[in-house]
Motif scaffolding. Structure first.
Motif, PDB file in Angstrom:
ATOM      1  N   GLU A 132      25.857  14.754  -7.028  1.00 45.86           N
ATOM      2  CA  GLU A 132      25.089  14.695  -6.892  1.00 45.86           C
ATOM      3  C   GLU A 132      24.048  13.561  -7.641  1.00 45.86           C
ATOM      4  OE1 GLU A 132      24.452  14.730  -2.907  1.00 45.86           O
ATOM      5  OE2 GLU A 132      22.165  13.222  -2.368  1.00 45.86           O
ATOM      6  N   ILE A 133      23.500  12.666  -7.646  1.00 47.96           N
ATOM      7  CA  ILE A 133      21.785  12.347  -8.126  1.00 47.96           C
ATOM      8  C   ILE A 133      21.520  11.902  -7.359  1.00 47.96           C
ATOM      9  CG2 ILE A 133      21.112  11.091 -10.517  1.00 47.96           C
ATOM     10  CD1 ILE A 133      24.184  11.007 -11.749  1.00 47.96           C
ATOM     11  N   HIS A 134      19.908  11.364  -7.970  1.00 49.16           N
ATOM     12  CA  HIS A 134      18.992  10.904  -7.319  1.00 49.16           C
ATOM     13  C   HIS A 134      18.022  10.085  -7.665  1.00 49.16           C
ATOM     14  CE1 HIS A 134      18.334  13.663  -2.742  1.00 49.16           C
ATOM     15  NE2 HIS A 134      19.520  13.094  -3.268  1.00 49.16           N
ATOM     16  N   VAL A 135      18.003   8.469  -7.639  1.00 47.16           N
ATOM     17  CA  VAL A 135      17.151   7.215  -8.678  1.00 47.16           C
ATOM     18  C   VAL A 135      15.513   7.105  -7.456  1.00 47.16           C
ATOM     19  CG1 VAL A 135      18.580   7.219 -10.188  1.00 47.16           C
ATOM     20  CG2 VAL A 135      18.471   6.366  -8.700  1.00 47.16           C
ATOM     21  N   ALA A 136      14.755   6.856  -8.042  1.00 47.50           N
ATOM     22  CA  ALA A 136      13.789   6.460  -7.145  1.00 47.50           C
ATOM     23  C   ALA A 136      12.080   6.067  -7.750  1.00 47.50           C
ATOM     24  CB  ALA A 136      13.115   8.082  -6.302  1.00 47.50           C
ATOM     25  N   GLY A 137      11.359   5.310  -6.979  1.00 52.64           N
ATOM     26  CA  GLY A 137      10.313   4.713  -7.697  1.00 52.64           C
ATOM     27  C   GLY A 137       9.308   6.265  -7.796  1.00 52.64           C
ATOM     28  N   HIS A 138       8.373   6.220  -8.876  1.00 54.50           N
ATOM     29  CA  HIS A 138       7.246   7.228  -8.471  1.00 54.50           C
ATOM     30  C   HIS A 138       5.307   6.426  -8.580  1.00 54.50           C
ATOM     31  CE1 HIS A 138       7.925   7.458 -12.552  1.00 54.50           C
ATOM     32  NE2 HIS A 138       7.236   8.153 -12.840  1.00 54.50           N
ATOM     33  N   ALA A 139       4.449   7.461  -8.634  1.00 60.09           N
ATOM     34  CA  ALA A 139       3.824   6.257  -8.860  1.00 60.09           C
ATOM     35  C   ALA A 139       2.911   7.415 -10.009  1.00 60.09           C
ATOM     36  CB  ALA A 139       2.342   6.719  -7.660  1.00 60.09           C
ATOM     37  N   VAL A 140       1.710   6.044 -10.838  1.00 62.27           N
ATOM     38  CA  VAL A 140       1.198   6.634 -11.398  1.00 62.27           C
ATOM     39  C   VAL A 140       0.168   6.874 -11.745  1.00 62.27           C
ATOM     40  CG1 VAL A 140       0.001   6.938 -14.256  1.00 62.27           C
ATOM     41  CG2 VAL A 140       3.128   6.791 -13.311  1.00 62.27           C
ATOM     42  N   LYS A 141      -0.922   7.849 -11.098  1.00 59.72           N
ATOM     43  CA  LYS A 141      -2.100   7.449 -10.742  1.00 59.72           C
ATOM     44  C   LYS A 141      -3.509   8.357 -11.704  1.00 59.72           C
ATOM     45  CE  LYS A 141      -1.444   7.687  -5.677  1.00 59.72           C
ATOM     46  NZ  LYS A 141      -1.308   8.328  -4.535  1.00 59.72           N
ATOM     47  N   ASP A 142      -4.255   7.807 -11.774  1.00 63.60           N
ATOM     48  CA  ASP A 142      -5.722   8.050 -12.973  1.00 63.60           C
ATOM     49  C   ASP A 142      -6.494   9.779 -11.986  1.00 63.60           C
ATOM     50  OD1 ASP A 142      -6.135   6.235 -14.230  1.00 63.60           O
ATOM     51  OD2 ASP A 142      -7.493   5.077 -13.140  1.00 63.60           O
ATOM     52  N   ASP A 143      -6.621  10.632 -13.144  1.00 73.91           N
ATOM     53  CA  ASP A 143      -6.593  11.699 -12.094  1.00 73.91           C
ATOM     54  C   ASP A 143      -8.290  11.842 -12.294  1.00 73.91           C
ATOM     55  OD1 ASP A 143      -7.173  12.431 -14.630  1.00 73.91           O
ATOM     56  OD2 ASP A 143      -5.123  13.499 -15.108  1.00 73.91           O
ATOM     57  N   ASP A 144      -8.656  13.094 -12.644  1.00 67.34           N
ATOM     58  CA  ASP A 144     -10.316  13.090 -12.092  1.00 67.34           C
ATOM     59  C   ASP A 144     -11.060  13.591 -13.823  1.00 67.34           C
ATOM     60  OD1 ASP A 144     -10.797  12.539  -9.920  1.00 67.34           O
ATOM     61  OD2 ASP A 144     -10.744  14.683  -8.779  1.00 67.34           O
ATOM     62  N   MET A 145     -10.004  13.551 -14.876  1.00 66.77           N
ATOM     63  CA  MET A 145     -10.405  14.353 -16.238  1.00 66.77           C
ATOM     64  C   MET A 145     -10.184  12.968 -17.165  1.00 66.77           C
ATOM     65  SD  MET A 145      -8.652  17.921 -15.546  1.00 66.77           S
ATOM     66  CE  MET A 145      -7.914  17.122 -15.272  1.00 66.77           C
ATOM     67  N   GLY A 146     -10.151  12.119 -16.773  1.00 68.11           N
ATOM     68  CA  GLY A 146      -9.664  11.040 -17.360  1.00 68.11           C
ATOM     69  C   GLY A 146      -8.478  10.868 -17.791  1.00 68.11           C
TER      70      GLY A 146
ATOM     71  N   ALA B  48      -4.244  10.721 -16.659  1.00 66.14           N
ATOM     72  CA  ALA B  48      -3.166   9.889 -15.235  1.00 66.14           C
ATOM     73  C   ALA B  48      -2.146  10.974 -14.957  1.00 66.14           C
ATOM     74  CB  ALA B  48      -2.641   8.739 -15.626  1.00 66.14           C
ATOM     75  N   ILE B  49      -1.701  11.259 -13.758  1.00 67.62           N
ATOM     76  CA  ILE B  49      -0.602  11.851 -13.156  1.00 67.62           C
ATOM     77  C   ILE B  49       0.314  11.165 -13.097  1.00 67.62           C
ATOM     78  CG2 ILE B  49      -1.977  12.347 -10.955  1.00 67.62           C
ATOM     79  CD1 ILE B  49      -1.031  15.519 -11.621  1.00 67.62           C
ATOM     80  N   ALA B  50       1.679  11.436 -12.384  1.00 73.70           N
ATOM     81  CA  ALA B  50       2.594  11.009 -12.090  1.00 73.70           C
ATOM     82  C   ALA B  50       2.933  11.391 -10.890  1.00 73.70           C
ATOM     83  CB  ALA B  50       3.624  11.266 -12.962  1.00 73.70           C
ATOM     84  N   VAL B  51       2.836  10.847  -9.988  1.00 71.78           N
ATOM     85  CA  VAL B  51       3.159  11.768  -7.881  1.00 71.78           C
ATOM     86  C   VAL B  51       4.619  11.524  -7.695  1.00 71.78           C
ATOM     87  CG1 VAL B  51       2.012  11.433  -6.004  1.00 71.78           C
ATOM     88  CG2 VAL B  51       0.583  11.338  -7.710  1.00 71.78           C
ATOM     89  N   ASP B  52       5.325  11.967  -7.620  1.00 77.75           N
ATOM     90  CA  ASP B  52       6.614  12.289  -6.771  1.00 77.75           C
ATOM     91  C   ASP B  52       6.883  11.705  -5.629  1.00 77.75           C
ATOM     92  OD1 ASP B  52       9.459  12.207  -6.559  1.00 77.75           O
ATOM     93  OD2 ASP B  52       9.232  14.242  -6.064  1.00 77.75           O
ATOM     94  N   ASP B  53       6.393   9.963  -5.288  1.00 80.76           N
ATOM     95  CA  ASP B  53       5.940   9.934  -3.787  1.00 80.76           C
ATOM     96  C   ASP B  53       7.378   8.549  -2.948  1.00 80.76           C
ATOM     97  OD1 ASP B  53       5.887   7.499  -5.470  1.00 80.76           O
ATOM     98  OD2 ASP B  53       3.702   6.626  -4.032  1.00 80.76           O
ATOM     99  N   HIS B  54       8.277   8.869  -4.434  1.00 81.85           N
ATOM    100  CA  HIS B  54       9.169   7.949  -3.575  1.00 81.85           C
ATOM    101  C   HIS B  54       9.320   6.747  -3.379  1.00 81.85           C
ATOM    102  CE1 HIS B  54      11.788  12.207  -3.147  1.00 81.85           C
ATOM    103  NE2 HIS B  54      11.134  11.305  -4.816  1.00 81.85           N
ATOM    104  N   GLY B  55       8.308   6.175  -2.580  1.00 77.53           N
ATOM    105  CA  GLY B  55       7.807   4.946  -2.105  1.00 77.53           C
ATOM    106  C   GLY B  55       7.257   3.633  -3.054  1.00 77.53           C
ATOM    107  N   SER B  56       8.873   2.945  -3.578  1.00 74.52           N
ATOM    108  CA  SER B  56       8.321   2.239  -4.415  1.00 74.52           C
ATOM    109  C   SER B  56       9.814   1.945  -5.336  1.00 74.52           C
ATOM    110  CB  SER B  56       7.370   1.815  -6.080  1.00 74.52           C
ATOM    111  OG  SER B  56       7.740   3.601  -6.543  1.00 74.52           O
ATOM    112  N   PRO B  57      10.812   0.409  -5.348  1.00 72.23           N
ATOM    113  CA  PRO B  57      11.823   0.848  -6.869  1.00 72.23           C
ATOM    114  C   PRO B  57      12.357   1.080  -7.438  1.00 72.23           C
ATOM    115  CG  PRO B  57       9.992  -1.783  -5.915  1.00 72.23           C
ATOM    116  CD  PRO B  57       9.635  -0.554  -5.608  1.00 72.23           C
ATOM    117  N   VAL B  58      13.119   1.792  -7.452  1.00 71.86           N
ATOM    118  CA  VAL B  58      13.620   3.085  -8.580  1.00 71.86           C
ATOM    119  C   VAL B  58      12.729   1.975 -10.384  1.00 71.86           C
ATOM    120  CG1 VAL B  58      15.575   3.690 -10.671  1.00 71.86           C
ATOM    121  CG2 VAL B  58      15.343   3.517  -7.755  1.00 71.86           C
ATOM    122  N   ARG B  59      12.539   2.678 -10.889  1.00 77.56           N
ATOM    123  CA  ARG B  59      11.939   2.514 -12.039  1.00 77.56           C
ATOM    124  C   ARG B  59      12.494   2.012 -13.343  1.00 77.56           C
ATOM    125  NH1 ARG B  59       6.623   3.723 -14.117  1.00 77.56           N
ATOM    126  NH2 ARG B  59       4.715   3.462 -12.579  1.00 77.56           N
TER     127      ARG B  59
END
Length: 286
Positions: free
Chosen positions: A209-223, A225-236
């Motif tokens: 089985e294969i999963h596809v999803a969206g994820h968020a990229v957010k700024d971290d506290d060290m200048g 960015a980090i990708a966050v696996d939130d499954h909260g948007s269209p597939v990139r």
């Protein structure tokens, strides 16, 4: 390597089933219904009530895949027996086409954590995880799939790379892989890896089985960015490209549109599934 894994799910697009879409799924006609649906079995561990009435009706129309989030296979104390008993009972009730869980742990001694935490890729962890997968498969009387994780940090001193660890787990236990392409991209972004190299290295014969999803990229506290696996948007777009790249080698596989937060309306979800079906029907992948 093992022989090719034959999935009992159709090699079409499925959706993650959410309560707000129950009625839409049952009312859907040809062209607006998914080929199959995935549920988190923990949401149906109660003995009865509306969730089971809906799921029973949907199971009469669509194949189901049970995607467990609670076995905690990587915990030092072993699989959560209460979770496994409840999962086995639910499997007897609905006879899902597929059952899966994660390459992770969630439980400590007396503690439960609301996350799927990564395991080290050590020889000891591989021995332990293989044994726990075997316990689950013996209890459920079926092979299961294990999903590759989304990682934010890596352990120092691993004995195995992730792909080789998963290959060896499949070889030793007889399980298959739930290939989450979004997780590959999230881990690659956070750890500075090449997602294309990961996908090219993995043997598609293990994938059920294969999963596809969206994820968020957010700024971290060290200048950075980090990708966050939130499954909260269209597939990139990059995830669609990675799926097409993998299907070039694997041929058609069951593909799930995973959308768990900020869940859209049914039409939006089905439009995403239609994109996956178009890829699966492409001449290179058919």
């Amino acid at each position: 390597m093992t022989a090719s894994l034959s999935s009992p799910l159709p090699a079409r697009a499925g959706i993650g089933l959410k309560p707000q879409h129950y009625a839409d799924v049952l009312a859907a006609g040809q062209g607006t219904a998914p080929a199959w649906a995935e549920v988190h079995p923990q949401n149906y561990f109660g003995a009865g009530g509306p969730p089971h009435r809906w799921l029973t009706a949907i199971a009469e129309r669509l194949p189901l895949s049970f995607h467990s989030v609670g076995l905690s296979l990587g915990s030092a104390s072993g699989v959560d027996e209460g979770e496994l008993d409840a999962l086995a009972t639910l499997c007897r009730r609905y006879a899902p086409a597929m059952v899966s869980d994660h390459l992770s742990w969630s439980n400590g001694r007396g503690d439960r954590f609301p996350d799927l935490l990564p395991i080290p890729y050590s020889h000891a962890a591989l021995d332990h995880f293989t044994a726990e997968v075997g316990r689950v498969q013996d209890r459920l009387l079926r092979p299961i799939l294990i999903e590759n994780p989304s990682r934010y940090l890596a352990y120092a001193g691993d004995d195995w790379g992730e792909v080789d660890f998963l290959h060896e787990l499949c070889r030793r236990s007889g399980c298959g892989l739930l290939l989450d392409i979004n997780n590959v991209e999230v881990s690659a972004f956070n750890l500075g890896l090449d997602p294309a190299a990961w996908l090219d290295a993995f043997d598609p014969r293990h994938v059920g089985e294969i999963h596809v999803a969206g994820h968020a990229v957010k700024d971290d506290d060290m200048g950075g960015a980090i990708a966050v696996d939130d499954h909260g948007s269209p597939v990139r777009a990059s995830c669609w490209d990675s799926l097409a790249r993998f299907l070039d080698r694997s041929g058609p596989k069951p593909v799930l549109i995973e959308w768990d937060s900020d869940v859209p309306d049914y039409a939006t979800l089905i439009a995403e599934a239609a994109k996956a079906d178009a890829l699966l029907r492409a001449p290179a992948h058919a």
